[in-house]
Design an enzyme around this catalytic site. Structure first.
Site, PDB file in Angstrom:
ATOM      1  N   ASN A   7       0.884  -1.162   0.000  1.00 24.65           N
ATOM      2  CA  ASN A   7       0.000   0.000   0.000  1.00 24.65           C
ATOM      3  C   ASN A   7       0.925   1.217   0.000  1.00 24.65           C
ATOM      4  OD1 ASN A   7      -1.767   2.039   0.584  1.00 24.65           O
ATOM      5  ND2 ASN A   7      -2.721   1.027   2.331  1.00 24.65           N
ATOM      6  N   ARG A  93      -2.597  -1.920  -3.407  1.00 27.65           N
ATOM      7  CA  ARG A  93      -3.786  -1.102  -3.217  1.00 27.65           C
ATOM      8  C   ARG A  93      -3.681   0.067  -4.180  1.00 27.65           C
ATOM      9  NH1 ARG A  93      -5.834   1.797   2.286  1.00 27.65           N
ATOM     10  NH2 ARG A  93      -7.861   2.378   1.455  1.00 27.65           N
ATOM     11  N   HIS A 182     -12.864   3.252  -0.049  1.00 26.46           N
ATOM     12  CA  HIS A 182     -12.913   2.248   1.029  1.00 26.46           C
ATOM     13  C   HIS A 182     -13.671   0.993   0.584  1.00 26.46           C
ATOM     14  CE1 HIS A 182     -12.623   5.514   4.417  1.00 26.46           C
ATOM     15  NE2 HIS A 182     -11.424   4.998   4.189  1.00 26.46           N
ATOM     16  N   ARG A 243     -10.886  16.138   7.448  1.00 25.55           N
ATOM     17  CA  ARG A 243     -11.682  16.541   6.272  1.00 25.55           C
ATOM     18  C   ARG A 243     -13.074  16.965   6.691  1.00 25.55           C
ATOM     19  NH1 ARG A 243     -10.627  10.959   3.403  1.00 25.55           N
ATOM     20  NH2 ARG A 243      -8.391  10.922   3.717  1.00 25.55           N
ATOM     21  N   GLU A 387      -8.042  -4.758   5.195  1.00 27.45           N
ATOM     22  CA  GLU A 387      -7.930  -4.463   3.764  1.00 27.45           C
ATOM     23  C   GLU A 387      -6.776  -5.243   3.117  1.00 27.45           C
ATOM     24  OE1 GLU A 387      -8.335  -0.358   5.062  1.00 27.45           O
ATOM     25  OE2 GLU A 387      -9.440   0.033   3.217  1.00 27.45           O
TER      26      GLU A 387
END
Ligand code: ADP
Length: 402
Positions: A7, A93, A182, A243, A387
């Site tokens: 990743n 990823r 996601h 965010r 993940e």
């Protein structure tokens, strides 16, 4: 069969090495940080022997970083492999698959070209992901590589959920639409939670709340993502660590005007300075904010309220979108560990059939478990995400088809 998952971020590489020979076992996991700096740090955990190693040295690029990781994987003391050829495949990823990739894909020159074309849509993430792919190609030529996209699971979104009410030409010219992110996590925890309640996810209406530093929520109708809170970029939707989530664009324009912000500064504002950090003025980390709230800090309390309320509103919206709900799932660092958030989100939701066991909810942390009361029409479940495991599984599946 050993599969390395990577990743790659702009200055970091997270990696895990799995063995798929006897079931799925995790051999090693690690993190290289501060690539491009003089003091890059590699932290390497040999899971099978419960050992941890760490070292600091300059790493100028992703290629050098991956080389270092590989050297440690085959190192006599720190490693688990005798030779590098034992790595059968690599799974990456990749943040953005745009409209091209409904599923993970074997990396070919055409696939690389598309990931490159999509840099326009994911300028922060896709270049780093591509760098990782090219570095592996240089270091281990000929090894099969698979790209696992954050967006793929949301390919089933209907146009009514992915169109913005902008002039249509911007969709045609620039592919401005909602994509969602996601995806690997939402799919994985939906399946896991469904099996935890003894059901098949393809017969259920599920809402998955992935709550971490980045947070998103997805409506899954019988195995298909039908709406999700992140949009063209991961800034839309829920309140996150730094965010904004949903925001009136007029408010942004007004701040840009008053503070004389250019697009770069505005981007920093909505991505790095807002959310829980901006509201609380304390931290982007939920644990710090909760500590401050317990000590009576009012802005921390406000941030927590705004955070939970936004999730609640999305749940209501997605129940309406699917005309019902069977299963509500919490995952991510906050969803898995933070009982207070789960409690606030699920409070006063009896009308929608959501009733949680407050005692059980309180003591559960980082564990797959049902937390709804036996008579709750909607089952509520904590399901820990993974993940990397999805990336490794997809890689295994796709190279086995080859
Ligand atoms: P990322 O999006 O970076 O993968 P994570 O899923 O790791 O993020 O989640 C990070 C968030 O989870 C942080 O806000 C952190 O405070 C929160 N978190 C982790 N453990 C706990 C805990 N025990 N209680 C409350 N919040 C927690």
């Amino acid at each position: 069969m050993k599969i390395l998952t990577l990743n790659c971020g702009s200055s970091s590489i997270k990696y895990q090495l799995f063995d798929f020979k006897e079931g799925e076992s995790l051999l090693v996991k690690g993190l290289l940080e501060r690539i491009g700096c003089k003091d890059s740090v590699l932290t390497h955990k040999v899971v099978v022997r419960n050992e941890e190693y760490s070292e600091t040295r300059p790493v100028p690029s992703h290629t050098e970083g991956i080389q270092w990781i590989i050297n440690w994987l085959i190192d006599e003391q720190k490693g688990v492999l005798k030779q590098v050829e034992e790595i059968t495949a690599a799974g990456h990823r990749v943040a953005h698959g745009g409209e091209y990739f409904p599923d993970s894909a074997l990396i070919t020159p055409e696939v690389k070209k598309k990931i490159e074309d999509l840099i326009e849509l994911a300028p922060l993430h896709n270049p780093a992901n591509l760098r990782g792919i090219l570095a592996m190609e240089n270091l281990l030529p000929g090894i099969p590589q698979v790209a696992v996209f954050d967006t793929s699971f949301h390919h089933t979104l209907p146009p009514r959920a992915y169109f913005y009410a902008l002039p249509y030409e911007y969709y045609e010219k620039y592919k401005i639409r909602r994509y969602g992110f996601h995806g690997t996590s939402h799919k994985y925890v939906a399946q896991k939670a469904a099996s935890l309640i003894g059901r098949n996810w393809e017969e259920l209406k599920i809402i998955t709340c992935h709550l971490g530093n980045g947070s998103s929520i997805t409506a899954i109708d019988r195995g298909k993502s039908v709406d999700t809170s992140m949009g063209f970029t991961p800034v839309e939707g829920l309140v996150m660590g730094t965010r904004t989530g949903d925001l009136d664009l007029g408010a942004l324009l007004s701040i840009m005007d008053k503070e004389k912000l250019d697009t770069r500064a505005a981007n920093d504002l909505i991505n790095k300075k807002s959310g829980m950090l901006g509201l609380s003025g304390i931290s982007n980390d939920m644990r710090d904010i909760e500590r401050a709230a317990h000590d009576g800090n009012q802005r921390a309390q406000l941030a927590l309220e705004v955070f939970a309320y936004r999730i609640k509103k999305y749940i209501g919206a997605y129940v309406a979108a699917m005309n019902g709900l069977d299963l509500l799932v919490f995952t991510g660092g906050i969803g898995e560990n933070d009982y207070e958030t789960r409690q606030h989100v699920c409070a006063n939701m009896e009308y929608l059939g959501i009733k949680i066991d407050l005692d059980k909810n309180c003591y559960l942390k980082g564990k797959d478990e049902i937390i709804s009361l036996p008579d709750s029409p909607v089952k509520v479940v904590i399901a820990c995400t993974n993940e990397e495991l999805v990336i490794a599984r997809d890689t295994y599946r796709i190279i086995s088809k080859k």
